[in-house]
Design a protein around this motif. Structure first.
Motif, PDB file in Angstrom:
ATOM      1  N   VAL A   1      -2.787  13.833  -5.692  1.00 44.45           N
ATOM      2  CA  VAL A   1      -2.130  13.025  -4.685  1.00 44.45           C
ATOM      3  C   VAL A   1      -3.026  11.834  -4.316  1.00 44.45           C
ATOM      4  O   VAL A   1      -2.538  10.732  -4.105  1.00 44.45           O
ATOM      5  N   LYS A   2      -4.354  12.078  -4.262  1.00 41.54           N
ATOM      6  CA  LYS A   2      -5.259  10.981  -3.917  1.00 41.54           C
ATOM      7  C   LYS A   2      -5.179   9.854  -4.939  1.00 41.54           C
ATOM      8  O   LYS A   2      -5.164   8.688  -4.580  1.00 41.54           O
ATOM      9  N   SER A   3      -5.120  10.197  -6.224  1.00 43.52           N
ATOM     10  CA  SER A   3      -5.044   9.147  -7.245  1.00 43.52           C
ATOM     11  C   SER A   3      -3.711   8.398  -7.152  1.00 43.52           C
ATOM     12  O   SER A   3      -3.653   7.189  -7.377  1.00 43.52           O
ATOM     13  N   TRP A   4      -2.624   9.107  -6.803  1.00 40.46           N
ATOM     14  CA  TRP A   4      -1.341   8.419  -6.601  1.00 40.46           C
ATOM     15  C   TRP A   4      -1.435   7.450  -5.423  1.00 40.46           C
ATOM     16  O   TRP A   4      -0.965   6.330  -5.481  1.00 40.46           O
ATOM     17  N   ASP A   6      -4.143   6.084  -4.174  1.00 39.80           N
ATOM     18  CA  ASP A   6      -5.000   4.953  -4.539  1.00 39.80           C
ATOM     19  C   ASP A   6      -4.254   3.953  -5.421  1.00 39.80           C
ATOM     20  O   ASP A   6      -4.353   2.741  -5.221  1.00 39.80           O
ATOM     21  N   ALA A   7      -3.496   4.465  -6.391  1.00 33.70           N
ATOM     22  CA  ALA A   7      -2.743   3.585  -7.284  1.00 33.70           C
ATOM     23  C   ALA A   7      -1.661   2.833  -6.495  1.00 33.70           C
ATOM     24  O   ALA A   7      -1.486   1.620  -6.668  1.00 33.70           O
ATOM     25  N   PHE A   8      -0.964   3.553  -5.619  1.00 42.58           N
ATOM     26  CA  PHE A   8       0.083   2.932  -4.802  1.00 42.58           C
ATOM     27  C   PHE A   8      -0.523   1.879  -3.886  1.00 42.58           C
ATOM     28  O   PHE A   8      -0.006   0.770  -3.764  1.00 42.58           O
ATOM     29  N   GLY A   9      -1.650   2.226  -3.246  1.00 42.69           N
ATOM     30  CA  GLY A   9      -2.325   1.282  -2.348  1.00 42.69           C
ATOM     31  C   GLY A   9      -2.794   0.049  -3.095  1.00 42.69           C
ATOM     32  O   GLY A   9      -2.660  -1.078  -2.605  1.00 42.69           O
ATOM     33  N   GLY A  10      -3.348   0.229  -4.283  1.00 41.39           N
ATOM     34  CA  GLY A  10      -3.804  -0.903  -5.090  1.00 41.39           C
ATOM     35  C   GLY A  10      -2.653  -1.799  -5.506  1.00 41.39           C
ATOM     36  O   GLY A  10      -2.755  -3.028  -5.445  1.00 41.39           O
ATOM     37  N   GLU A  11      -1.549  -1.184  -5.906  1.00 38.74           N
ATOM     38  CA  GLU A  11      -0.376  -1.952  -6.311  1.00 38.74           C
ATOM     39  C   GLU A  11       0.216  -2.705  -5.116  1.00 38.74           C
ATOM     40  O   GLU A  11       0.570  -3.883  -5.219  1.00 38.74           O
ATOM     41  N   LEU A  12       0.279  -2.030  -3.976  1.00 37.08           N
ATOM     42  CA  LEU A  12       0.802  -2.654  -2.762  1.00 37.08           C
ATOM     43  C   LEU A  12      -0.072  -3.837  -2.346  1.00 37.08           C
ATOM     44  O   LEU A  12       0.427  -4.911  -2.017  1.00 37.08           O
ATOM     45  N   TYR A  13      -1.402  -3.642  -2.393  1.00 30.95           N
ATOM     46  CA  TYR A  13      -2.333  -4.725  -2.053  1.00 30.95           C
ATOM     47  C   TYR A  13      -2.141  -5.912  -2.990  1.00 30.95           C
ATOM     48  O   TYR A  13      -2.106  -7.066  -2.559  1.00 30.95           O
TER      49      TYR A  13
END
Length: 143
Positions: A1-4, A6-13
């Motif tokens: 879940v943490k990697s999801w 992080d990936a979601f946060g990076g994409e959103l940023y």
């Protein structure tokens, strides 16, 4: 879940940064930062000053309208009264319909060709200084 996350946060940023222009804003701020000063202001005093300026501006506008009213009233006394004057139809343009054409390439009713050009008096917005138009509220019938 943490990697999801992080990936979601990076994409959103990445998306927010791309479409908000925040990096450009940060760059422009850094360019002018040396010339900026932080100054403490009295909010109440600032509102009072703004209020006085607003009152002065509105007073001048009221005085201008009153002057026009006096002139129109004095001219109206010189003209013979005719009820017909109040029944005339006036042509006007609806601002939502200017430069609009129908399927036959004719300008739609209440619309016409408005040549719009940038004008420095209107912050270089596209305007027509020869003709004017109006925009009626949605719930008011045109005509």
């Amino acid at each position: 879940v943490k990697s999801w996350a992080d990936a979601f946060g990076g994409e959103l940023y990445s998306i927010v940064t791309k479409y908000s222009g925040s990096l450009l804003l940060q760059k422009k701020y850094k360019d002018v930062e040396p010339t900026l000063k932080i100054k403490e202001v009295d909010g109440l005093e600032l509102v009072k000053k703004f209020s006085e300026q607003m009152e002065s501006m509105l007073r001048r506008k009221v005085e201008a309208v009153e002057a026009v009213l006096v002139i129109v009233w004095s001219y109206s006394l010189l003209l013979p009264f005719s009820f017909h004057c109040f029944c005339q139809q006036f042509d006007y343009y609806n601002s939502l319909l200017i430069n609009e054409k129908d399927e036959n390439d004719n300008y739609v009713e209440l619309g016409d060709e408005f040549i719009l050009e940038p004008n420095e008096h209107f912050n270089n917005l596209l305007v027509n200084t020869t003709y004017s138009d109006i925009q009626l509220p949605t719930n008011v019938y045109n005509k």
